[in-house]
Design a protein around this motif. Structure first.
Motif: not given
Length: 124
Positions: A2-3, A6-7, A10, A56-57, A60-62, A70
């Motif tokens: 998940s991390d 996020f990138w 982005m 994106l938010v 980030y909150q998964q 996404s």
């Protein structure tokens, strides 16, 4: 994973937003026969940019909804590349400069990675 998503989301957002800036230069509304000229083009992008940033938010909150956002963003990047390659092959001159091509090809690569990561997280 998940991390990483996020990138990747982005990076893809930055590429797609840059593509939209490039699209204004090339008067993409004429290419796609969109009404309203630059005014209509800019108005359309208010909700589009909100969608991209809100996604994106959510990533980030998964959240599950973030994964759907996404997937949509990654398919948008694949569509952007495919549509513009179609027009280039039809003889259109827009988006043929090296920076435009770099953005489109990079968007395709990042979108494919994003789709892969997103689908893997959805299937967990």
């Amino acid at each position: 994973m998940s991390d990483i998503l996020f990138w990747v989301y982005m990076i893809n957002s930055v590429l797609l937003i840059n593509h939209e800036i490039d699209s204004a230069y090339w008067k993409e509304w004429d290419l796609f026969k969109l009404p309203g000229g630059i005014t209509g083009f800019l108005l359309i992008h208010i909700p589009v940019l909100f969608f991209v940033l809100y996604g994106l938010v959510l990533v980030y909150q998964q959240s599950y909804t973030g994964l759907i956002f996404s997937l949509i963003l990654s398919f948008s990047g694949i569509f952007a590349f495919t549509a513009h390659m179609y027009f280039i092959k039809k003889g259109r001159d827009e988006f043929k400069i090296p920076m435009s091509m770099f953005i489109l090809v990079s968007t395709l690569v990042v979108s494919l990675v994003q789709a892969y990561l997103t689908i893997n997280l959805l299937l967990k």
